[in-house]
Design a protein around this motif. Sequence first.
Motif, short mmCIF file in Angstrom:
data_model
loop_
_atom_site.label_atom_id
_atom_site.label_comp_id
_atom_site.label_asym_id
_atom_site.label_seq_id
_atom_site.Cartn_x
_atom_site.Cartn_y
_atom_site.Cartn_z
N SER A 1 62.72 66.01 74.78
CA SER A 1 63.57 65.40 75.80
C SER A 1 63.12 65.83 77.19
CB SER A 1 65.02 65.82 75.59
OG SER A 1 65.51 65.34 74.36
N LEU A 2 63.25 64.90 78.13
CA LEU A 2 62.98 65.17 79.53
C LEU A 2 64.25 65.10 80.36
CD1 LEU A 2 59.68 63.11 80.06
CD2 LEU A 2 59.91 65.56 79.60
N TYR B 1 66.59 67.10 88.45
CA TYR B 1 65.64 66.81 89.52
C TYR B 1 64.22 67.17 89.11
CZ TYR B 1 66.30 71.79 90.79
OH TYR B 1 66.37 73.16 90.79
N SER B 2 63.27 66.43 89.67
CA SER B 2 61.87 66.62 89.30
C SER B 2 60.99 65.95 90.35
CB SER B 2 61.59 66.01 87.92
OG SER B 2 61.66 64.58 87.98
N ARG B 3 59.69 66.15 90.21
CA ARG B 3 58.66 65.42 90.95
C ARG B 3 57.58 65.02 89.96
NH1 ARG B 3 58.72 70.08 94.49
NH2 ARG B 3 56.69 70.60 93.60
N ARG C 1 64.11 69.88 86.10
CA ARG C 1 65.09 70.96 85.97
C ARG C 1 66.44 70.29 85.71
NH1 ARG C 1 66.72 75.44 89.08
NH2 ARG C 1 67.10 76.30 86.99
N ILE C 2 67.16 70.80 84.73
CA ILE C 2 68.44 70.22 84.32
C ILE C 2 69.50 71.31 84.48
CG2 ILE C 2 69.69 69.05 82.50
CD1 ILE C 2 66.92 68.39 81.26
N ALA D 1 69.23 72.96 80.16
CA ALA D 1 68.16 72.78 79.18
C ALA D 1 66.82 72.98 79.87
CB ALA D 1 68.23 71.39 78.55
N GLN D 2 65.82 73.35 79.09
CA GLN D 2 64.47 73.54 79.61
C GLN D 2 63.52 72.57 78.95
OE1 GLN D 2 63.29 77.65 79.18
NE2 GLN D 2 64.21 78.22 81.14
#
Length: 776
Positions: A46-47, A456-458, A464-465, A479-480
């Motif tokens: 999962s992302l 959030y992410s790039r 990052r959750i 979660a990681q």
Amino acid sequence: MKMRFIWVLCLILGCCGIGNAQYKANYQLAEKFREFALGGKMTKNSLSIHPKFIHRTDAFWFDFQTENGREYYLVNPSKKSKELLFDREKLAMGLSEYTKEVVDGKTLNFYDLDVSKDLRYVVFSFKGREYKYDRYSCKMCQLPLEEEEEGRIMYSHLKWSPDDRYVLYARNHNLYIRGNGDMGVDTAEICLTTDGVRYYSYAVDDEAEPSNQAVSANARWSADSKYIYLVRGDTRQVEDMYLVNTLSKRPSLITYRYEMPGDKHLCQYELWCINVETRKVVKMKADKWQDQYIAVLKLSEKGNRIYFERSKRTWDEVDVCVADMETGEVRELIHEEDRPYRDVHMKSTIILNDGKDILFRSERTGWGHYYHYDGDGNLKNVITSGPWVAGHVVEIDTINRKLWLYGHGKEKNVDPYYYLLYEADMDKEGTTLLSAENAQHSVIFSPSRRFYIDQYSRVDMEPRIVLKNAKGKEVMELAQVDLRRVQEEGWRKPERFCVKAADGITDLYGVMWKPADFDSTRCYPIISSVYPGPYFEYVNTSFALNDAYNTRLAQLGFIVITVGHRGGSPMRGKAYHRYGYGNMRDYALEDDKCAIEQLAARHSFIDITKVGIFGHSGGGFMAAAALCKYPDFYTAAVASAGNHDNRIYNRGWVEIYHGVKEKSRKVKTAGGQDSIVYEYSCKVPTNMELAANLKGHLLLVAGDQDANVHPAHLMRFADALIKAGKNFDMVLLPGAKHGYTGANERFYEKKLWNHFARYLLNDAEAGNCVDLKDLK
């Protein structure tokens, strides 16, 4: 001396790949990454998460997949706690006892799981039966099968009223309701309208032949179940478009209505309301402009008012109105003029507190911001302001009169395309930044709004959750994301970059993909993956493992980029967005070329003499135009489903973003009175006008069932190229629509690979890589 010069020249040509140097396309690596992306190996973990809040409390559960299987978690924000929702192995054993089958706890996947308000019980479905699981005792029971309710029509295409008393549907293009016998309502069918016909229908499919079968209605219920309302389109005078189904037993004709730029006869939009109790059908008196658009905003919570927007055909004027659903009388509340056109994708009008408050988004200052009006259309206060863009509203608290929205470009040194979360006050100007991380944010608020989940992410940073409180402070990580598997297989994150536009002033943002076996001492051809917008720039901002074709294409031995350009997005203000108005064909090309030139100057591994470009739909249009507009710069292009002749493309898209001219003239009515009639025209440049300029290697692709960008676009451009004596390749995919799927999509991607491998890598064997066995 002469021999030394020749040796040096050969060395330069060999190093840069300018001469006849050949590199074999790395199909094996590209296929490996395709298998990862589309076969599920890359995306198994999962992302992101999709929280489900429990009975309107702040507590929620979510599931998350890792290499160890899928786990379910329970989060209580108030207690700052996270725990397993259940022991999946114990739950699996309980299911095995009931089903007498093998149940693997690691692969359990529940879509309709429900948690009791006291957090003790979990109810879920498994293979057609429902089960109840006690989280504390780990005991399970099978729930009895529910009997079908008698007298209730159970079809998904029928719409039940919120109070469950009536069901709404269409038949023969008219509206019908039938009562719910379980609630003591007469089940006899009631016909509400009689004037519905094909192309002027109350049904969702207004082009269907009349039929006695009950179908989905193009109408909605009011929240109190007293009214039915709809925007009804009259397309009886709109002209037909045709496709041929070449794969049917006998090739057959497909006919559908299609509006083109400058057409005289367009869909006429009307707003209708029906009182369910009195059966009174009323057409709202909403007419103001010829060929106007109508969109419903909201119905009043108390009473019989309906709020809607109407827009002029030229898209430079809009009204916010309220209508009486019983009389049809309309009152104009807000009138806005915005030239050359109002942005239709980020526009926002929010009706609150039963119409006492209206939040209206406007670009009147050159930047998109929110303005607060009262119920009579009087401006009360500005909410957001400044040289940045207020995006869409995430959450509203009408009691405390707060709102939360995304903002773009306000913070220094942050990509203006990133969604940053701000808090604002409905009654005064100003914002407070909550999610400040330099990344793309996606937030979900808890029911109390005391907490929110921030993901959030790039493109170069895995997601990052986290859980945050209402002040934006992180409470816990939820979660990681685990990328070890894909990194072990050679996957590498793309890289972000910033260059200047052709004006030398405007910053452009882009993303670069490199092969997994990248060698900094080698010189690579560069390929630009494009889409001109103007309402969307095809530039990734958040993390993704499967980014369509870019990662896989890079593995062949290319540097692949995508970059924004002036005119491409409304997220950077009106001046940036409107840059391409009236210049639909060419506005994005100069910036794309300029970006590639700057990247080549920065990086010695980019071969500026081998430049490719490809895209789909508007991107196909742009890719073909680039090869003709700058024939000495771009070497090869793949233009897929390109709208090469915008004179026959979608009327709304062309008239909004390129412009339509309006002329008026006086005519005499039957009663001898003067009346004003408006006439519209749209002259838009086409790729056919550039056909004689073609020098490079062009591949044209289209689906022969594309009802969006008709295959006539491809044929007209091909005809112009043939008449200009140009050589090119062309593929017409049988049965393919605007989006390619299955074997057609696989065939297209391999043709894409082949084309660039042959003409940018000089791989003479590139054409042999399409193997029909791989298309199954």
